[in-house]
Design an enzyme around this catalytic site. Structure first.
Site, PDB file in Angstrom:
ATOM      1  N   LYS A   1     124.898  50.545 -59.747  1.00 44.35           N
ATOM      2  CA  LYS A   1     123.756  50.466 -60.662  1.00 44.35           C
ATOM      3  C   LYS A   1     122.514  51.118 -60.083  1.00 44.35           C
ATOM      4  O   LYS A   1     121.668  51.614 -60.824  1.00 44.35           O
ATOM      5  CB  LYS A   1     123.468  49.012 -61.058  1.00 44.35           C
ATOM      6  CG  LYS A   1     124.525  48.473 -62.011  1.00 44.35           C
ATOM      7  CD  LYS A   1     124.082  47.211 -62.701  1.00 44.35           C
ATOM      8  CE  LYS A   1     125.135  46.755 -63.699  1.00 44.35           C
ATOM      9  NZ  LYS A   1     124.935  45.394 -64.169  1.00 44.35           N
TER      10      LYS A   1
ATOM     11  N   LYS B   1     134.480  50.980 -67.430  1.00 47.63           N
ATOM     12  CA  LYS B   1     134.865  49.678 -68.008  1.00 47.63           C
ATOM     13  C   LYS B   1     134.023  49.380 -69.252  1.00 47.63           C
ATOM     14  O   LYS B   1     132.889  49.860 -69.374  1.00 47.63           O
ATOM     15  CB  LYS B   1     134.744  48.564 -66.967  1.00 47.63           C
ATOM     16  CG  LYS B   1     133.340  48.247 -66.569  1.00 47.63           C
ATOM     17  CD  LYS B   1     133.250  46.966 -65.762  1.00 47.63           C
ATOM     18  CE  LYS B   1     131.766  46.709 -65.561  1.00 47.63           C
ATOM     19  NZ  LYS B   1     131.378  45.661 -64.717  1.00 47.63           N
TER      20      LYS B   1
ATOM     21  N   LYS C   1     128.572  45.470 -71.478  1.00 52.26           N
ATOM     22  CA  LYS C   1     127.487  45.124 -72.397  1.00 52.26           C
ATOM     23  C   LYS C   1     126.336  46.113 -72.274  1.00 52.26           C
ATOM     24  O   LYS C   1     125.568  46.291 -73.200  1.00 52.26           O
ATOM     25  CB  LYS C   1     126.942  43.733 -72.064  1.00 52.26           C
ATOM     26  CG  LYS C   1     127.900  42.615 -72.266  1.00 52.26           C
ATOM     27  CD  LYS C   1     127.191  41.281 -72.026  1.00 52.26           C
ATOM     28  CE  LYS C   1     128.184  40.191 -71.714  1.00 52.26           C
ATOM     29  NZ  LYS C   1     128.203  39.819 -70.294  1.00 52.26           N
TER      30      LYS C   1
END
Ligand code: TYM
Length: 346
Positions: free
Chosen positions: A115, A215, A218
């Site tokens: 991230k 993947k 959200k």
């Protein structure tokens, strides 16, 4: 009975990955284990909401997640369902653990590295780094030994084990701890149990519909990349129609075909052993069959969800009781931790 704890962030809509990777395992565990399922709302702040995107819907998303737990078959009279922020010991233990947690243990977490790799300066909040300490607190507070999660949480579970072991070694070994626990009349060593991840065979890593190498997540900005648990049949059909494909005829497993592998494994799971042979089908033939399978698979859950939400005061009551039950255990654990660390207790 061994204890189980798991949770999902109420960051947006919960998706098929959350369900197949984690939530769908929970109801089956209720008989054998003493289960707690937590809506981890504190975790949903770790992506540093700059605007009201997360915060304006946090309350609603928290209630939705809890209702999905129940709709999935978690029985509130057998398992404890609660909201993380309602039990203040989660934040408290997270701090206590952080202070004996080497920084580089957190810096090597894959999720943190991924991230931050693409983020601009100032875009990463401290919470993104310290998030696994809070997750460790969630688990260790309740002495959970089994933690059903998707593949992406494996490393965080290993870290939790390391944190538990280190804490036990540092503060709960030898003479002083024995003496202190005697003084307070509590059972001595060890304070923490080392948990293990329980990861399902199929479904532990559901991939995005728009890119089979990422993947399902959200935080993906493309809404077509995720099938949400509460998506209507029309939306599911449309998203599957739009899903990325390749030029090969036949839906079969092949390491160089991430999209085919992903959609086929979703089909395998959702058709529950009742699927057709799709190995010679074109994408055009396969997609409507897959869509029907997903729609049918989610239908009972969606129906129960509506019932749970429509029963006035029910969900709130479950969460209130859940908080009370959880608090008793959480308080006791933090007390033991504080004794180990030498605090002056009130
Ligand atoms: P979260 O909210 O990202 O995801 C919730 C659960 O869903 C699994 N999952 C997936 N499984 C398969 N395929 C996918 N594409 C996929 N995406 C997500 C996750 O592995 C997870 O099990 N840190 C956790 C929440 C958490 C927690 C805990 C879990 C906080 N404290 C204590 C267990 C115990 C998280 O962010 O999950």
């Amino acid at each position: 009975k061994k204890r189980v704890l798991s949770g999902v962030q109420p960051t947006g809509s919960l998706h098929l990955g959350n369900y197949l990777g984690s939530i769908s395992q929970w109801p089956k565990m209720q008989e054998e284990y003493d289960c707690s399922f937590c809506v981890v709302d504190l975790h949903s702040l770790t992506n540093m909401p700059k605007n009201t995107e997360v915060t304006k819907s946090l309350k609603e998303n928290t209630l939705t997640a809890a209702a999905i737990y129940i709709a999935s078959g978690v029985d509130p009279s057998t398992s404890n369902i609660f909201v993380q922020s309602h039990v203040k010991q989660h934040a408290e233990l997270s701090w206590l653990l952080s202070c004996s947690l080497p920084l580089n243990w957190l810096e090597r977490m894959i999720q943190y590295k991924d991230k931050t790799a693409t983020a601009k300066e100032g875009e990463v909040g401290t919470g993104l780094l310290t998030y696994p300490a809070l997750m460790a607190a969630d688990i260790l507070l309740y002495g959970a030994e089994v933690v059903p999660v998707g593949e992406d949480q494996r490393q965080h579970l290993e870290l939790t084990r390391d944190i538990a072991r280190r804490f036990n070694d540092l503060y709960c070994k030898g003479g002083p701890w024995k003496k202190k626990t005697k003084e307070y009349g509590i059972p001595s060593y060890p304070v923490f149990r080392e948990p293990t991840a329980q990861i399902v065979k199929g479904g532990a890593r559901i991939m995005s519909l728009s890119d089979g190498r990422n993947k399902m997540s959200k935080s993906d900005p493309n809404p077509n990349s995720c099938i949400n648990i509460l998506d209507s049949p029309d939306v599911i059909v449309q998203k599957i129609k739009a899903a990325k494909t390749d030029d090969i005829v036949g839906i079969f497993e092949d390491t160089s075909r991430p999209e085919a592998n992903n959609l086929m494994s979703i089909y395998d799971i959702t058709s529950q052993g009742d699927g057709e042979d799709v190995s010679n089908m074109s994408w055009g033939e396969f997609k409507p069959i897959l869509a029907t399978s997903v729609v049918e698979y989610l239908k009972p859950l969606q129906k129960r969800y509506e019932e749970v939400r429509n029963e006035e005061g029910y969900l709130e009551g479950v969460l209130k009781e859940g908080k009370e039950n959880a608090s008793v255990i959480a308080e006791e654990t933090v007390r033991k931790v504080k004794i180990g660390m030498g605090f002056y207790l009130d």
